[in-house]
Design a protein around this motif. Structure first.
Motif, short mmCIF file in Angstrom:
data_model
loop_
_atom_site.label_atom_id
_atom_site.label_comp_id
_atom_site.label_asym_id
_atom_site.label_seq_id
_atom_site.Cartn_x
_atom_site.Cartn_y
_atom_site.Cartn_z
N ASP A 52 0.84 -1.20 0.00
CA ASP A 52 0.00 0.00 0.00
C ASP A 52 0.88 1.26 0.00
O ASP A 52 0.65 2.20 -0.75
CB ASP A 52 -0.92 -0.02 1.22
CG ASP A 52 -1.95 1.11 1.16
OD1 ASP A 52 -3.09 0.84 0.74
OD2 ASP A 52 -1.60 2.26 1.49
N LYS A 53 1.91 1.25 0.83
CA LYS A 53 2.80 2.42 0.90
C LYS A 53 3.54 2.62 -0.42
O LYS A 53 3.78 3.75 -0.85
CB LYS A 53 3.82 2.25 2.04
CG LYS A 53 3.19 2.43 3.39
CD LYS A 53 4.20 2.22 4.50
CE LYS A 53 3.52 2.21 5.86
NZ LYS A 53 4.47 1.98 6.96
N MET A 54 3.88 1.50 -1.08
CA MET A 54 4.57 1.61 -2.37
C MET A 54 3.64 2.19 -3.43
O MET A 54 4.10 2.76 -4.41
CB MET A 54 5.10 0.24 -2.79
CG MET A 54 6.24 -0.24 -1.92
SD MET A 54 6.54 -1.99 -2.07
CE MET A 54 7.73 -2.03 -3.38
N LEU A 55 2.33 2.01 -3.25
CA LEU A 55 1.36 2.51 -4.23
C LEU A 55 0.98 3.97 -4.01
O LEU A 55 0.32 4.58 -4.84
CB LEU A 55 0.10 1.64 -4.22
CG LEU A 55 0.24 0.31 -4.97
CD1 LEU A 55 -0.88 -0.63 -4.59
CD2 LEU A 55 0.27 0.53 -6.47
N ARG A 56 1.38 4.52 -2.85
CA ARG A 56 1.05 5.93 -2.60
C ARG A 56 1.96 6.84 -3.41
O ARG A 56 3.10 6.49 -3.69
CB ARG A 56 1.22 6.25 -1.11
CG ARG A 56 0.23 5.50 -0.25
CD ARG A 56 0.46 5.79 1.21
NE ARG A 56 -0.10 4.71 2.01
CZ ARG A 56 0.03 4.61 3.33
NH1 ARG A 56 0.71 5.53 4.00
NH2 ARG A 56 -0.51 3.61 3.97
N LYS A 57 1.43 8.00 -3.72
CA LYS A 57 2.25 8.99 -4.43
C LYS A 57 3.18 9.62 -3.40
O LYS A 57 2.76 9.86 -2.25
CB LYS A 57 1.36 10.06 -5.06
CG LYS A 57 0.39 9.50 -6.09
CD LYS A 57 1.11 9.02 -7.35
CE LYS A 57 0.19 8.22 -8.26
NZ LYS A 57 0.77 6.96 -8.71
N PRO A 58 4.43 9.91 -3.77
CA PRO A 58 5.34 10.54 -2.81
C PRO A 58 4.69 11.78 -2.19
O PRO A 58 4.08 12.59 -2.89
CB PRO A 58 6.55 10.91 -3.66
CG PRO A 58 6.52 9.94 -4.80
CD PRO A 58 5.06 9.68 -5.08
N GLY A 59 4.78 11.88 -0.87
CA GLY A 59 4.21 13.04 -0.16
C GLY A 59 2.80 12.80 0.35
O GLY A 59 2.31 13.53 1.18
N LYS A 60 2.13 11.73 -0.15
CA LYS A 60 0.77 11.43 0.31
C LYS A 60 0.86 10.39 1.44
O LYS A 60 1.44 9.33 1.25
CB LYS A 60 -0.08 10.84 -0.82
CG LYS A 60 -0.23 11.77 -2.01
CD LYS A 60 -1.41 12.68 -1.84
CE LYS A 60 -1.60 13.54 -3.07
NZ LYS A 60 -2.09 14.88 -2.79
N VAL A 61 0.27 10.72 2.58
CA VAL A 61 0.35 9.81 3.72
C VAL A 61 -0.85 8.87 3.77
O VAL A 61 -0.75 7.74 4.25
CB VAL A 61 0.47 10.63 5.04
CG1 VAL A 61 0.50 9.70 6.25
CG2 VAL A 61 1.72 11.49 5.02
N ALA A 62 -1.99 9.33 3.23
CA ALA A 62 -3.22 8.52 3.31
C ALA A 62 -3.04 7.18 2.61
O ALA A 62 -2.36 7.09 1.59
CB ALA A 62 -4.38 9.28 2.69
#
Ligand SMILES: [Fe+2]
Length: 160
Positions: free
Chosen positions: A137-147
């Motif tokens: 999930d964290k790998m799928l987040r855009k850099p800077g987005k915590v949600a």
């Protein structure tokens, strides 16, 4: 301690074994299709996941024979979506991991209060698979987005 529903536990363990074996093939396949400048760390991460899935398959198999039953020689469903960008592979992997996680949760419910060893095993696997899903999930987040990428499914504690 009331008796464990062994038939149900073995059924779930065999589905887990098959799902984890499918994971070995899936991650190996993905690892062959990563190109571009981030290739090396992503390939090695995917191969680590393939190796981890194999360990998980072996652990499920050991639980089946511990219960005196026969392990499946089948492998879980594999569907080639022909989507080869890393993000699509990650999303696909998260979906498949969610299915395996659901099986581990079902096994935990089946064993709770009936078998310490199966309960403990299932609980550890739910922990490991949740941690793994949160990593993807964290790998799928855009850099800077915590949600969370899929917050409704990935927040701990809302599924069991
Ligand atoms: Fe696993």
């Amino acid at each position: 301690m009331a008796d464990l529903d062994k038939g149900r536990a073995v059924y779930l363990l065999n589905r887990i074994l098959e799902a984890e074996l499918a994971g070995v093939v899936r991650y190996t396949h993905y690892s062959l299709l990563v190109f571009g400048h981030n290739r090396i760390p992503i390939v090695s991460w995917m191969r680590e996941q393939a190796a981890e899935s194999l360990t998980h398959a072996q652990q499920a198999g050991e639980m089946i024979t511990l219960l005196g039953e026969y392990p499946s020689l089948t492998i879980g469903p594999l569907l080639d979506s022909y989507q080869h960008d890393v993000e699509a592979m990650m999303r696909e992997s998260l979906e498949n991991e969610a299915k395996a996680l659901a099986l581990y949760r079902e096994l935990l419910r089946c064993a709770e209060g009936h078998s310490v060893i199966i309960e403990e095993y299932a609980r550890q696997m739910v922990y490991a698979e949740e941690l793994h899903a949160s990593e993807v999930d964290k790998m799928l987040r855009k850099p800077g987005k915590v949600a969370a990428f899929r917050p409704e499914e990935n927040l701990p504690g809302n599924r069991i």
